[in-house]
Structures are given as structure tokens and as C-alpha cells.
Write an enzyme that holds these catalytic residues in place. Structure first.
Site, short mmCIF file in Angstrom:
data_model
loop_
_atom_site.label_atom_id
_atom_site.label_comp_id
_atom_site.label_asym_id
_atom_site.label_seq_id
_atom_site.Cartn_x
_atom_site.Cartn_y
_atom_site.Cartn_z
N HIS A 148 0.84 -1.20 0.00
CA HIS A 148 0.00 0.00 0.00
C HIS A 148 0.87 1.25 0.00
O HIS A 148 2.09 1.18 0.18
CB HIS A 148 -1.00 0.00 1.18
CG HIS A 148 -0.40 0.28 2.52
ND1 HIS A 148 -1.15 0.60 3.62
CD2 HIS A 148 0.89 0.29 2.96
CE1 HIS A 148 -0.37 0.80 4.66
NE2 HIS A 148 0.86 0.61 4.29
N CYS A 167 5.63 5.90 4.77
CA CYS A 167 4.48 5.21 4.16
C CYS A 167 3.99 5.93 2.91
O CYS A 167 3.12 5.42 2.20
CB CYS A 167 3.36 5.08 5.18
SG CYS A 167 3.82 4.05 6.55
N HIS A 173 4.91 0.19 -0.43
CA HIS A 173 5.70 -0.70 0.44
C HIS A 173 4.78 -1.80 0.92
O HIS A 173 3.55 -1.68 0.86
CB HIS A 173 6.30 0.08 1.63
CG HIS A 173 5.26 0.65 2.52
ND1 HIS A 173 4.59 1.80 2.23
CD2 HIS A 173 4.74 0.21 3.69
CE1 HIS A 173 3.70 2.05 3.18
NE2 HIS A 173 3.77 1.08 4.08
N HIS A 175 3.40 -5.08 3.60
CA HIS A 175 3.23 -5.57 4.97
C HIS A 175 2.75 -7.02 4.90
O HIS A 175 2.03 -7.40 3.97
CB HIS A 175 2.16 -4.78 5.73
CG HIS A 175 2.54 -3.38 6.04
ND1 HIS A 175 3.45 -3.04 7.01
CD2 HIS A 175 2.14 -2.21 5.48
CE1 HIS A 175 3.58 -1.73 7.06
NE2 HIS A 175 2.81 -1.20 6.12
N ASP A 210 -4.96 -10.53 -0.89
CA ASP A 210 -3.67 -11.18 -0.68
C ASP A 210 -2.79 -11.05 -1.93
O ASP A 210 -3.24 -11.29 -3.05
CB ASP A 210 -3.88 -12.66 -0.36
CG ASP A 210 -2.59 -13.34 0.07
OD1 ASP A 210 -1.69 -12.65 0.59
OD2 ASP A 210 -2.48 -14.58 -0.13
N HIS A 211 -1.53 -10.64 -1.71
CA HIS A 211 -0.56 -10.43 -2.79
C HIS A 211 -1.07 -9.41 -3.81
O HIS A 211 -0.90 -9.57 -5.02
CB HIS A 211 -0.19 -11.77 -3.47
CG HIS A 211 0.74 -12.59 -2.63
ND1 HIS A 211 0.34 -13.17 -1.45
CD2 HIS A 211 2.04 -12.91 -2.78
CE1 HIS A 211 1.36 -13.81 -0.90
NE2 HIS A 211 2.41 -13.67 -1.69
N GLU A 258 -1.20 -4.43 11.09
CA GLU A 258 -0.31 -4.08 9.97
C GLU A 258 1.11 -4.54 10.32
O GLU A 258 1.87 -4.98 9.46
CB GLU A 258 -0.34 -2.55 9.81
CG GLU A 258 0.32 -2.03 8.58
CD GLU A 258 0.02 -0.55 8.43
OE1 GLU A 258 -0.99 -0.22 7.78
OE2 GLU A 258 0.76 0.27 8.99
NI NI Z 1 2.46 0.75 5.62
#
Ligand code: NI
Length: 269
Positions: A148, A167, A173, A175, A210-211, A258
Site C-alpha cells: 500500500h 508510508c 511498500h 506488509h 492477498d498479494h 499491519e
Molecule cells: Ni504501511
């Protein structure tokens, strides 16, 4: 008012006539011998601090009373079901929790028993509580990895970098997120299937995110900033369609982590 939680762990071998006691190991009072069933019972007590000790309740007293009053309930019910070759359903587990509750209620006065939950595996737990005593709460954690970027187009680049820090990295980036979904149901409910529950969470939520790059791949996050708070709301909105929330049960809470340090829970309002 303080809420004090203590985990009490023990192992039961349903085939032994007597359970053997171990020492202060991971889950060894009783110890189970050979392949045994491992339990982790979490007891939450609500009360005021005793100024002489600084405790709500001494955790040694919690351990001792739980082992004396609740563990025998587990041993007896587990052995009974194994002897009759009967499946220990979630309904039976709830029954064991209620029987344990009856044994523990009132013995920590002036503190009162607030919640009793049992870990079914590292990601699953079942819980009963004083606030909503006609209901049982089932929770399961799921993992997903996603990219995100925290950014608001109404802010200048300088403002974005100041507010969102690292961020706001332009290319995003990642998580490794964890989402815990909690549903509640009447204690008498016998038709809940963990397998069906997992398939619904997977198809309605996990498979979507996901992914994925949340900002680019998920329409919702094209106009909503993909913070952990908003991901919890997104997850709630996806899941509440399948587990409608009402007085009779349904979706109770969604918690998104997160990182280990940052999580947000959302209850639908
Ligand atoms: Ni983040």
C-alpha cells in the site's frame, strides 16, 4: 476498574485413568503423557487493585483455582467424549467453557469473572463473557501480504511526506498483515462449521487482497486511504454481507494488524 488476564495451560491424555502432574513446564499441570491434548485457557477478571499487594488477584491464586476447579471439568468431559467415541464439537467446547465458568464464578471475589476463552489452535479461539452471556464468540486469524501507499491527493507532496512519512513512498511498500475475524452466535447454535467460515473469509476477503497492491488493485482504496483503520472497515463491509450482524449473532469484530505494533479493531460502527 482493571481487567486482568491470565493464561493457564495444561495437557490431558484422554486414555489415562489418572492424569500425571508435571512441573512448571509449558503446559504440564497435568502433564499429559505421550500424545495428549494441549489446552490454553485464558481467564479475564475485572476488579480494583488491592493496595496492600498491588494485585487485582494474585496470578498464583488464579492458576491454583483454575487447576483445582476448571481443569477437572476439561479432564472429565474430554475423557467422557473419548470413551463414547464422540466428536468434541464447538458446541461441546462451549459447554465445557460454561461448566468451567460455573466453577470459577464467585471464587475471585471481590474481582469478578469477565471472560473465559480457549485457544483451539494458535490462530483460533472461542470465548464466553459476562456481558453477552447468551452468546459464544469464535475468532480466527488469517494472514495476507499486500502493498500500500498512504497518500492524499488533496495534500501537497510536502504535506503527504510530512503526515505519512515513509508510508508515502511513491512506489508503495509491503506488509504481512494479519486479520482476525470474530463472529458471535447463540450458545445453543450447533450449525457453525469452521471449514465453511474459513472458505467464506477466504473468498470474500483474503483472495481479494492477498498479494495485491491495495491502492491499485482494489477499487475501494482508490478513494479511501489504505490505513490499517480503513482496511478494517473494508474487511468488515466485505464480511458482514455473509455474516449479517444482529442480536442473534453474526459478525462481531474485525481486527487488522499491519505490524506487531499497529492494529485496529472495528465493530461496524
Ligand atoms: Ni504501511
Amino acid at each position: 476498574m482493571h481487567e486482568l488476564a491470565r493464561q493457564v495451560r495444561f495437557s490431558v491424555n484422554p486414555f489415562l485413568p489418572e492424569q500425571s502432574e508435571g512441573a512448571n513446564s509449558f503446559a504440564s499441570m497435568p502433564s499429559g503423557e505421550g500424545l495428549a491434548i494441549f489446552f490454553e485457557l485464558s481467564v479475564e477478571l475485572a476488579g480494583e487493585i488491592d493496595h496492600a499487594t498491588g494485585f487485582v488477584v494474585n496470578v498464583a491464586e488464579i492458576d491454583s483455582k483454575v487447576r483445582q476447579h476448571a481443569v477437572p471439568v476439561f479432564i472429565s468431559k474430554v475423557k467422557e467424549n473419548f470413551c463414547m467415541a464422540e466428536h468434541i464439537s464447538l458446541f461441546t467446547v462451549t459447554e465445557i467453557l460454561h461448566l468451567s465458568w460455573n466453577q470459577l464464578e464467585g471464587i475471585f471475589v471481590p474481582a469478578r469473572l469477565n471472560k473465559l476463552s480457549l485457544k483451539l489452535n494458535p490462530f483460533r479461539k472461542i470465548m464466553i463473557c459476562s456481558e453477552d452471556s447468551d452468546m459464544v464468540f469464535f475468532s480466527e486469524k488469517f494472514e495476507f501480504a499486500a502493498t500500500h501507499k498512504l497518500w492524499n491527493n488533496d495534500f501537497t507532496d510536502v504535506q503527504n511526506r510530512k503526515i505519512f512519512g515513509k508510508c508515502a513512498n511513491p512506489t508503495g511498500h509491503g506488509h504481512n498483515y494479519v486479520v482476525e475475524v470474530t463472529v458471535k452466535m447463540p450458545v445453543s447454535g450447533k450449525d457453525f462449521s469452521i471449514g465453511d467460515f474459513e472458505k467464506i473469509v477466504d473468498s470474500e476477503l483474503i483472495s481479494l487482497i492477498d498479494h495485491k497492491n491495495l491502492n491499485l488493485d482494489i477499487e475501494y482504496f482508490k478513494s479511501v486511504i489504505a490505513t490499517v483503520e480503513n482496511i478494517a472497515v473494508f474487511a468488515w463491509e466485505k464480511l458482514v454481507k455473509k455474516f449479517p450482524a444482529s442480536a442473534k449473532g453474526g459478525l462481531h469484530c474485525v481486527t487488522v494488524w499491519e505490524t506487531d505494533k499497529t492494529s485496529c479493531s472495528y465493530y461496524g460502527c
